[in-house]
Design a protein around this motif. Structure first.
Motif, PDB file in Angstrom:
ATOM      1  N   SER A   1       4.758  -8.584   9.592  1.00  0.00           N
ATOM      2  CA  SER A   1       5.109  -7.488   8.683  1.00  0.00           C
ATOM      3  C   SER A   1       4.960  -6.125   9.332  1.00  0.00           C
ATOM      4  O   SER A   1       4.930  -5.103   8.658  1.00  0.00           O
ATOM      5  CB  SER A   1       4.250  -7.568   7.416  1.00  0.00           C
ATOM      6  OG  SER A   1       4.428  -8.801   6.757  1.00  0.00           O
TER       7      SER A   1
ATOM      8  N   LEU B   1       0.997 -13.245   9.151  1.00  0.00           N
ATOM      9  CA  LEU B   1       1.840 -12.501   8.219  1.00  0.00           C
ATOM     10  C   LEU B   1       1.743 -10.998   8.479  1.00  0.00           C
ATOM     11  O   LEU B   1       2.744 -10.277   8.420  1.00  0.00           O
ATOM     12  CB  LEU B   1       1.433 -12.820   6.777  1.00  0.00           C
ATOM     13  CG  LEU B   1       2.279 -12.204   5.661  1.00  0.00           C
ATOM     14  CD1 LEU B   1       3.747 -12.585   5.802  1.00  0.00           C
ATOM     15  CD2 LEU B   1       1.753 -12.640   4.289  1.00  0.00           C
TER      16      LEU B   1
ATOM     17  N   GLU C   1      -2.819 -15.229   7.242  1.00  0.00           N
ATOM     18  CA  GLU C   1      -2.752 -13.802   6.924  1.00  0.00           C
ATOM     19  C   GLU C   1      -2.561 -12.948   8.174  1.00  0.00           C
ATOM     20  O   GLU C   1      -1.817 -11.964   8.152  1.00  0.00           O
ATOM     21  CB  GLU C   1      -4.019 -13.387   6.166  1.00  0.00           C
ATOM     22  CG  GLU C   1      -4.080 -13.953   4.758  1.00  0.00           C
ATOM     23  CD  GLU C   1      -5.436 -13.779   4.097  1.00  0.00           C
ATOM     24  OE1 GLU C   1      -5.483 -13.711   2.851  1.00  0.00           O
ATOM     25  OE2 GLU C   1      -6.459 -13.736   4.837  1.00  0.00           O
TER      26      GLU C   1
ATOM     27  N   CYS D   1       2.450  -4.666  10.797  1.00  0.00           N
ATOM     28  CA  CYS D   1       1.208  -3.913  10.619  1.00  0.00           C
ATOM     29  C   CYS D   1       0.696  -3.474  11.995  1.00  0.00           C
ATOM     30  O   CYS D   1       0.915  -4.138  13.004  1.00  0.00           O
ATOM     31  CB  CYS D   1       0.143  -4.779   9.945  1.00  0.00           C
ATOM     32  SG  CYS D   1       0.449  -5.139   8.221  1.00  0.00           S
TER      33      CYS D   1
ATOM     34  N   VAL E   1       0.910  -6.686   2.017  1.00  0.00           N
ATOM     35  CA  VAL E   1       1.172  -6.601   3.453  1.00  0.00           C
ATOM     36  C   VAL E   1       2.665  -6.527   3.770  1.00  0.00           C
ATOM     37  O   VAL E   1       3.069  -5.998   4.811  1.00  0.00           O
ATOM     38  CB  VAL E   1       0.508  -7.786   4.185  1.00  0.00           C
ATOM     39  CG1 VAL E   1       1.288  -9.076   3.944  1.00  0.00           C
ATOM     40  CG2 VAL E   1       0.376  -7.494   5.669  1.00  0.00           C
ATOM     41  N   THR E   2       3.502  -7.037   2.896  1.00  0.00           N
ATOM     42  CA  THR E   2       4.933  -7.079   3.172  1.00  0.00           C
ATOM     43  C   THR E   2       5.690  -5.857   2.665  1.00  0.00           C
ATOM     44  O   THR E   2       6.892  -5.753   2.903  1.00  0.00           O
ATOM     45  CB  THR E   2       5.558  -8.344   2.555  1.00  0.00           C
ATOM     46  OG1 THR E   2       5.227  -8.400   1.153  1.00  0.00           O
ATOM     47  CG2 THR E   2       5.042  -9.596   3.240  1.00  0.00           C
ATOM     48  N   LYS E   3       5.023  -4.947   1.993  1.00  0.00           N
ATOM     49  CA  LYS E   3       5.747  -3.784   1.494  1.00  0.00           C
ATOM     50  C   LYS E   3       5.980  -2.777   2.615  1.00  0.00           C
ATOM     51  O   LYS E   3       5.326  -2.805   3.661  1.00  0.00           O
ATOM     52  CB  LYS E   3       5.007  -3.146   0.323  1.00  0.00           C
ATOM     53  CG  LYS E   3       3.712  -2.469   0.664  1.00  0.00           C
ATOM     54  CD  LYS E   3       3.105  -1.874  -0.597  1.00  0.00           C
ATOM     55  CE  LYS E   3       1.864  -1.067  -0.278  1.00  0.00           C
ATOM     56  NZ  LYS E   3       1.292  -0.440  -1.478  1.00  0.00           N
TER      57      LYS E   3
ATOM     58  N   ASP F   1      -0.344 -11.099   0.195  1.00  0.00           N
ATOM     59  CA  ASP F   1       1.060 -11.242   0.589  1.00  0.00           C
ATOM     60  C   ASP F   1       1.938 -10.155  -0.012  1.00  0.00           C
ATOM     61  O   ASP F   1       2.902  -9.703   0.621  1.00  0.00           O
ATOM     62  CB  ASP F   1       1.594 -12.613   0.165  1.00  0.00           C
ATOM     63  CG  ASP F   1       0.832 -13.757   0.805  1.00  0.00           C
ATOM     64  OD1 ASP F   1      -0.423 -13.677   0.885  1.00  0.00           O
ATOM     65  OD2 ASP F   1       1.469 -14.722   1.247  1.00  0.00           O
ATOM     66  N   ASP F   2       1.629  -9.723  -1.227  1.00  0.00           N
ATOM     67  CA  ASP F   2       2.452  -8.724  -1.912  1.00  0.00           C
ATOM     68  C   ASP F   2       2.207  -7.313  -1.379  1.00  0.00           C
ATOM     69  O   ASP F   2       3.054  -6.439  -1.533  1.00  0.00           O
ATOM     70  CB  ASP F   2       2.174  -8.755  -3.415  1.00  0.00           C
ATOM     71  CG  ASP F   2       2.587 -10.069  -4.058  1.00  0.00           C
ATOM     72  OD1 ASP F   2       3.546 -10.691  -3.550  1.00  0.00           O
ATOM     73  OD2 ASP F   2       1.948 -10.487  -5.036  1.00  0.00           O
TER      74      ASP F   2
END
Length: 231
Positions: A199, A195, A192, A201, A153-155, A150-151
């Motif tokens: 995000s 997410l 995931e 991707c 993929v969201t950057k 989570d930390d």
């Protein structure tokens, strides 16, 4: 390729002691007069000649810089932690292929208990350093601490999310910096995947066959390095 030694900094004359001296003098047995390369792990490399091998140190005189073998593409590999021996293979091969940094990824379906990979940072750093020496690189990739999916993929930034079962998105024509997200043997969870989509991707596939996690990581780095880098 000439024997390569890691040094803290490059100067006209360099004295090397400690573990690096032991490996050079006692394991590979460099000799006075032998041509070698040195690198500082930060992008600088040079050619020199061993002028003295003492009981506890050797001395090298530098005669010229060595052209960089680093890729113009900065790849950050965020790969799920798998069985330790297989993950160490990924570290080695990804370094040879030119990655700039590696994030051991903690995912929903990770099958390796934390105690199996906790405290491995020193061993992993040695594996990466040896791969840098072997491949002729001058930058030592950074190995991050194990990090939650989570930390990562969201950057912000360009992120490629590799999923064997998803429909692939169209990839951009150019890239200078990219994060590659590789899942574990059990694949990504639905959470995931959602997410990653949320995000922004870019979803990618590695062909019609289902690959082992270590093969997927090495294959993904190879493909992206060929597409945007120097392979």
């Amino acid at each position: 390729m000439k024997h390569r030694l890691f040094v803290e900094s490059i100067a006209p004359s360099i004295e090397i002691g400690g573990e690096e001296f032991h490996h050079a003098a006692r394991v590979v047995r460099v000799r006075e007069g032998e041509e070698v390369e040195v690198f500082d792990g930060r992008g600088h490399a040079a050619h020199g000649r061993v002028v003295e091998v003492g009981p506890n140190a050797l001395r090298i005189d530098i005669d010229r810089e060595v052209e960089s073998r680093e890729s113009p593409l900065r790849i950050e590999l965020a790969a799920a932690i798998i069985q330790v021996d297989k993950f160490e293979l990924v570290l080695q091969k990804a370094t040879e292929l030119g990655v700039a940094s590696i994030i051991p990824l903690v995912t929903d379906r990770i099958e390796v208990r934390a105690e199996r990979y906790r405290g491995k940072s020193e061993r992993w750093a040695k594996i990466v350093l040896e791969a840098v020496k072997q491949s002729g690189r001058s930058i030592v990739p950074r190995i991050e601490e194990p990090t939650r999916f989570d930390d990562v993929v969201t950057k912000a930034g360009l992120k490629f999310f590799f999923d064997a079962d998803a429909e692939a998105d169209r990839a951009p024509e150019r890239a200078d910096e990219v994060t590659l997200l590789i899942g574990p043997e059990g694949g990504w969870s639905e959470r995931e995947i959602a997410l990653a989509r949320g995000s922004r991707c870019i979803v990618q596939r590695l062909g019609p066959r289902r690959l082992r996690a270590e093969t997927a990581a090495i294959g993904a780095v190879s493909i992206i390095a060929a597409r945007y880098g120097d392979i």
